[in-house]
Each structure stands twice: as C-alpha cells, then as structure tokens.
Design a protein around this motif. Structure first.
Motif, PDB file in Angstrom:
ATOM      1  N   ARG A 101       0.867  -1.011  -0.120  1.00  0.00           N
ATOM      2  CA  ARG A 101       0.024  -0.025   0.094  1.00  0.00           C
ATOM      3  C   ARG A 101       0.999   1.431   0.063  1.00  0.00           C
ATOM      4  O   ARG A 101       0.538   2.315  -0.476  1.00  0.00           O
ATOM      5  N   ARG A 102       1.978   1.025   0.597  1.00  0.00           N
ATOM      6  CA  ARG A 102       2.869   2.406   0.734  1.00  0.00           C
ATOM      7  C   ARG A 102       3.977   2.342  -0.426  1.00  0.00           C
ATOM      8  O   ARG A 102       4.432   3.400  -0.770  1.00  0.00           O
ATOM      9  N   HIS A 103       4.363   1.248  -0.584  1.00  0.00           N
ATOM     10  CA  HIS A 103       5.712   0.797  -1.709  1.00  0.00           C
ATOM     11  C   HIS A 103       4.875   0.417  -2.718  1.00  0.00           C
ATOM     12  O   HIS A 103       5.158  -1.031  -2.827  1.00  0.00           O
ATOM     13  N   LYS A 104       4.509   1.013  -4.031  1.00  0.00           N
ATOM     14  CA  LYS A 104       4.026   0.234  -5.217  1.00  0.00           C
ATOM     15  C   LYS A 104       5.003  -0.344  -5.895  1.00  0.00           C
ATOM     16  O   LYS A 104       4.797  -1.452  -6.484  1.00  0.00           O
ATOM     17  N   ASP A 105       6.192  -0.102  -5.898  1.00  0.00           N
ATOM     18  CA  ASP A 105       7.090  -0.561  -6.938  1.00  0.00           C
ATOM     19  C   ASP A 105       8.305  -0.813  -6.178  1.00  0.00           C
ATOM     20  O   ASP A 105       8.855  -0.363  -5.290  1.00  0.00           O
ATOM     21  N   ILE A 106       9.058  -1.966  -6.936  1.00  0.00           N
ATOM     22  CA  ILE A 106      10.503  -2.519  -6.440  1.00  0.00           C
ATOM     23  C   ILE A 106      11.253  -2.145  -7.729  1.00  0.00           C
ATOM     24  O   ILE A 106      10.901  -2.451  -8.758  1.00  0.00           O
ATOM     25  N   THR A 107      12.256  -1.332  -7.516  1.00  0.00           N
ATOM     26  CA  THR A 107      12.894  -0.943  -8.749  1.00  0.00           C
ATOM     27  C   THR A 107      14.460  -1.132  -8.795  1.00  0.00           C
ATOM     28  O   THR A 107      15.093  -1.201  -7.737  1.00  0.00           O
ATOM     29  N   PHE A 108      15.092  -1.611  -9.826  1.00  0.00           N
ATOM     30  CA  PHE A 108      16.383  -1.803  -9.923  1.00  0.00           C
ATOM     31  C   PHE A 108      17.067  -0.825 -10.860  1.00  0.00           C
ATOM     32  O   PHE A 108      16.822  -1.206 -12.244  1.00  0.00           O
ATOM     33  N   THR A 109      17.969  -0.045 -10.820  1.00  0.00           N
ATOM     34  CA  THR A 109      18.589   0.877 -11.719  1.00  0.00           C
ATOM     35  C   THR A 109      20.192   0.627 -11.633  1.00  0.00           C
ATOM     36  O   THR A 109      20.690   0.483 -10.944  1.00  0.00           O
ATOM     37  N   VAL A 110      20.430   0.365 -13.186  1.00  0.00           N
ATOM     38  CA  VAL A 110      21.790   0.188 -13.352  1.00  0.00           C
ATOM     39  C   VAL A 110      22.892   1.196 -13.120  1.00  0.00           C
ATOM     40  O   VAL A 110      22.423   2.284 -13.461  1.00  0.00           O
ATOM     41  N   THR A 111      23.872   0.944 -12.318  1.00  0.00           N
ATOM     42  CA  THR A 111      24.784   1.621 -12.370  1.00  0.00           C
ATOM     43  C   THR A 111      26.473   1.390 -13.030  1.00  0.00           C
ATOM     44  O   THR A 111      27.316   2.419 -13.038  1.00  0.00           O
ATOM     45  N   GLY A 112      26.368   0.234 -13.477  1.00  0.00           N
ATOM     46  CA  GLY A 112      27.501  -0.152 -13.879  1.00  0.00           C
ATOM     47  C   GLY A 112      27.437  -1.284 -14.699  1.00  0.00           C
ATOM     48  O   GLY A 112      26.607  -2.324 -14.226  1.00  0.00           O
ATOM     49  N   PHE A 113      28.650  -1.998 -15.241  1.00  0.00           N
ATOM     50  CA  PHE A 113      28.676  -3.300 -16.008  1.00  0.00           C
ATOM     51  C   PHE A 113      30.215  -3.627 -16.268  1.00  0.00           C
ATOM     52  O   PHE A 113      30.715  -2.896 -16.571  1.00  0.00           O
ATOM     53  N   THR A 128      15.942  -0.568  -5.085  1.00  0.00           N
ATOM     54  CA  THR A 128      15.088   0.245  -4.007  1.00  0.00           C
ATOM     55  C   THR A 128      13.757  -0.649  -3.639  1.00  0.00           C
ATOM     56  O   THR A 128      13.038  -1.139  -4.656  1.00  0.00           O
ATOM     57  N   LEU A 129      13.790  -0.993  -2.487  1.00  0.00           N
ATOM     58  CA  LEU A 129      12.675  -1.945  -1.777  1.00  0.00           C
ATOM     59  C   LEU A 129      12.254  -1.016  -0.366  1.00  0.00           C
ATOM     60  O   LEU A 129      13.365  -0.908   0.266  1.00  0.00           O
ATOM     61  N   LEU A 130      10.953  -1.084  -0.317  1.00  0.00           N
ATOM     62  CA  LEU A 130      10.481  -0.514   1.001  1.00  0.00           C
ATOM     63  C   LEU A 130      11.197   1.027   1.218  1.00  0.00           C
ATOM     64  O   LEU A 130      11.147   1.386   2.370  1.00  0.00           O
ATOM     65  N   GLY A 131      11.389   1.526   0.247  1.00  0.00           N
ATOM     66  CA  GLY A 131      11.798   2.933   0.220  1.00  0.00           C
ATOM     67  C   GLY A 131      13.218   2.888   0.730  1.00  0.00           C
ATOM     68  O   GLY A 131      13.678   4.425   0.600  1.00  0.00           O
ATOM     69  N   LYS A 132      13.952   1.993   0.839  1.00  0.00           N
ATOM     70  CA  LYS A 132      15.345   2.149   0.840  1.00  0.00           C
ATOM     71  C   LYS A 132      15.985   1.739  -0.223  1.00  0.00           C
ATOM     72  O   LYS A 132      15.813   0.777  -1.061  1.00  0.00           O
ATOM     73  N   THR A 133      17.344   2.193  -0.556  1.00  0.00           N
ATOM     74  CA  THR A 133      18.265   1.634  -1.665  1.00  0.00           C
ATOM     75  C   THR A 133      19.730   1.400  -1.209  1.00  0.00           C
ATOM     76  O   THR A 133      20.257   1.973  -0.536  1.00  0.00           O
ATOM     77  N   ASN A 134      19.902   0.051  -1.837  1.00  0.00           N
ATOM     78  CA  ASN A 134      21.108  -0.627  -1.701  1.00  0.00           C
ATOM     79  C   ASN A 134      21.659  -0.925  -2.877  1.00  0.00           C
ATOM     80  O   ASN A 134      20.865  -1.428  -3.668  1.00  0.00           O
ATOM     81  N   PRO A 135      23.067  -0.954  -2.914  1.00  0.00           N
ATOM     82  CA  PRO A 135      23.780  -1.579  -4.117  1.00  0.00           C
ATOM     83  C   PRO A 135      23.611  -2.968  -4.203  1.00  0.00           C
ATOM     84  O   PRO A 135      23.930  -3.660  -3.098  1.00  0.00           O
ATOM     85  N   VAL A 136      23.599  -3.682  -5.336  1.00  0.00           N
ATOM     86  CA  VAL A 136      23.672  -4.972  -5.646  1.00  0.00           C
ATOM     87  C   VAL A 136      24.344  -5.359  -6.836  1.00  0.00           C
ATOM     88  O   VAL A 136      24.252  -4.889  -7.585  1.00  0.00           O
ATOM     89  N   ASP A 137      24.892  -6.385  -6.829  1.00  0.00           N
ATOM     90  CA  ASP A 137      25.529  -7.047  -7.929  1.00  0.00           C
ATOM     91  C   ASP A 137      24.846  -8.501  -8.422  1.00  0.00           C
ATOM     92  O   ASP A 137      24.355  -9.057  -7.630  1.00  0.00           O
ATOM     93  N   VAL A 138      24.622  -8.218  -9.888  1.00  0.00           N
ATOM     94  CA  VAL A 138      23.818  -9.270 -10.550  1.00  0.00           C
ATOM     95  C   VAL A 138      24.513 -10.129 -11.451  1.00  0.00           C
ATOM     96  O   VAL A 138      25.322  -9.388 -12.432  1.00  0.00           O
ATOM     97  N   ASP A 139      24.643 -11.179 -11.399  1.00  0.00           N
ATOM     98  CA  ASP A 139      25.659 -12.154 -12.579  1.00  0.00           C
ATOM     99  C   ASP A 139      24.749 -12.243 -13.679  1.00  0.00           C
ATOM    100  O   ASP A 139      23.263 -12.737 -13.429  1.00  0.00           O
ATOM    101  N   VAL A 140      25.122 -11.607 -14.890  1.00  0.00           N
ATOM    102  CA  VAL A 140      24.405 -11.931 -15.978  1.00  0.00           C
ATOM    103  C   VAL A 140      24.921 -12.609 -17.101  1.00  0.00           C
ATOM    104  O   VAL A 140      26.114 -12.814 -17.367  1.00  0.00           O
ATOM    105  N   THR A 141      24.026 -13.692 -17.835  1.00  0.00           N
ATOM    106  CA  THR A 141      24.678 -14.472 -18.751  1.00  0.00           C
ATOM    107  C   THR A 141      23.802 -14.052 -20.112  1.00  0.00           C
ATOM    108  O   THR A 141      22.559 -14.005 -20.096  1.00  0.00           O
ATOM    109  N   LEU A 142      24.313 -13.750 -21.183  1.00  0.00           N
ATOM    110  CA  LEU A 142      23.430 -13.388 -22.500  1.00  0.00           C
ATOM    111  C   LEU A 142      23.339 -14.774 -23.276  1.00  0.00           C
ATOM    112  O   LEU A 142      24.643 -15.279 -23.702  1.00  0.00           O
ATOM    113  N   ASN A 143      22.215 -15.112 -23.439  1.00  0.00           N
ATOM    114  CA  ASN A 143      22.020 -16.570 -24.111  1.00  0.00           C
ATOM    115  C   ASN A 143      22.117 -16.621 -25.474  1.00  0.00           C
ATOM    116  O   ASN A 143      22.612 -17.521 -26.260  1.00  0.00           O
TER     117      ASN A 143
END
Length: 196
Positions: A101-113, A128-143
C-alpha cells in the motif's frame, strides 16, 4: 608515389568505415510476455518458498560491439507478488514484508557493468525496496542475440541473471530472529529484450 597513393587509399578506407567501428548504443525493451523473476526464501529450515512477481517493465541501453551497458531499469509491481498460496500472498503484501500500500514499486537501476567472459558479466545497480536503496551485484549471462524467428521478428537478446540479497538490509526483518523465515533471498531472472 605508390606509397603515398596506398597511404591515401588506406586513410580514405578507414574514414569511410569509422562509423562502423564506433560504439553504437542500442535501447532494448524488456518483453513482459517473456520475463520471469523467481525468488526463494527458506521457510523454518525445511524448504525454500518460491514465488515471483508477475508485472514488470524495463529497458536498458547496451552496445554489443563494446560490451558497454550504459543505463537500464527494471520496475516490479510489488502487489503482483505470487507464491501459489492466497493467504501467504496477502501476508507478503502487508507491512511484515512488502507493504504494497505504501510502496507500489520495487526498482533496480543500473549503475555499472563489468564483462567477465564472452557472454557473461556483472551488472551493478541500486535496488530500491520499501523506500530504501542499496547496491546489488547481479551475475548476467547473454544466452542468445538474433532476429526472432516468428511473431514480432525483431532483433532480440535472451538473458539469464541471478543474485542473492539479505532482506534485512532493506529493513524487512519479520521472522528472522525466530528462524521462521530466512534472511537470504535468492533472485533469478530470465527474459527476452527487444531492440527499439
């Protein structure tokens, strides 16, 4: 004379092909018909509960030639959470977890690769989740990267990605101290993205 002519010809050739050698960033739109984001959280130590978010939008700018990912964002509708159990999903939507009700969206914004192989890399971004933002590293594979064989027949990238986060880093602590719900959340993504 021959040397000067050869040099002039080479220079002209390089100038004529220079645009081909330059970076060509391209915008890709995430195909929401071919997108899956699965999460796994341990339940009382017995087995992980698995779920997903069913509504997502996203786009990114990527240069295949240089391997540069210059920008991008994914946005999940928090209310679209689904774990195949109605009462649990209602609980996930309330203040103990997603507080939709308070936080409609969860967003991930790219900062680097950073490229780690011919078809792999690590995407860094702000989650950004529950109004708080933290950095996250995501392992990616181009199939795969090719023209789609049917339907829209547009140039399409197919990707897989994964990461592990601690939900307590975003202030979501329900059930952790009692060992009811795990802190670590495994996130797995698989999607197709269509060239704009």
């Amino acid at each position: 004379m021959k040397t000067k002519l050869a040099t002039a010809t080479l220079a002209a050739t390089l100038l004529s092909t220079a645009p081909l050698l330059q970076a060509e960033p391209t915008r890709f739109q995430v195909d929401d018909e071919h997108f899956s984001m699965v999460f796994e959280v341990m339940h009382i130590g017995y087995a992980p509960v698995m779920g997903m978010f069913r509504e997502v939008k996203g786009e990114f700018v990527y240069d295949e030639q240089t391997g540069e990912l210059s920008s991008g964002e994914l946005a999940f509708k928090a209310n679209s959470v689904f774990s195949n159990h109605g009462k649990r999903d209602d609980h996930l939507r309330n203040k103990d977890f997603l507080n939709t009700r308070r936080h409609k969206d969860i967003t991930f914004t790219v900062t680097g690769f950073k490229r780690t192989g011919d078809n792999t890399g690590i995407v860094t971004g702000d989650l950004t989740l529950l109004g708080k933002t933290n950095p996250v590293d995501v392992d990616v594979t181009l199939n795969k990267a090719d023209v789609y064989p049917f339907g829209h027949e547009e140039y399409t990238l197919g990707l897989s990605a994964s990461t592990v986060i601690k939900r307590s880093d975003w202030g979501m602590t329900y059930g952790i101290d009692e060992g009811m719900v795990g802190d670590e959340v495994v996130l797995r993504f698989a999607f197709e993205a269509i060239k704009d």
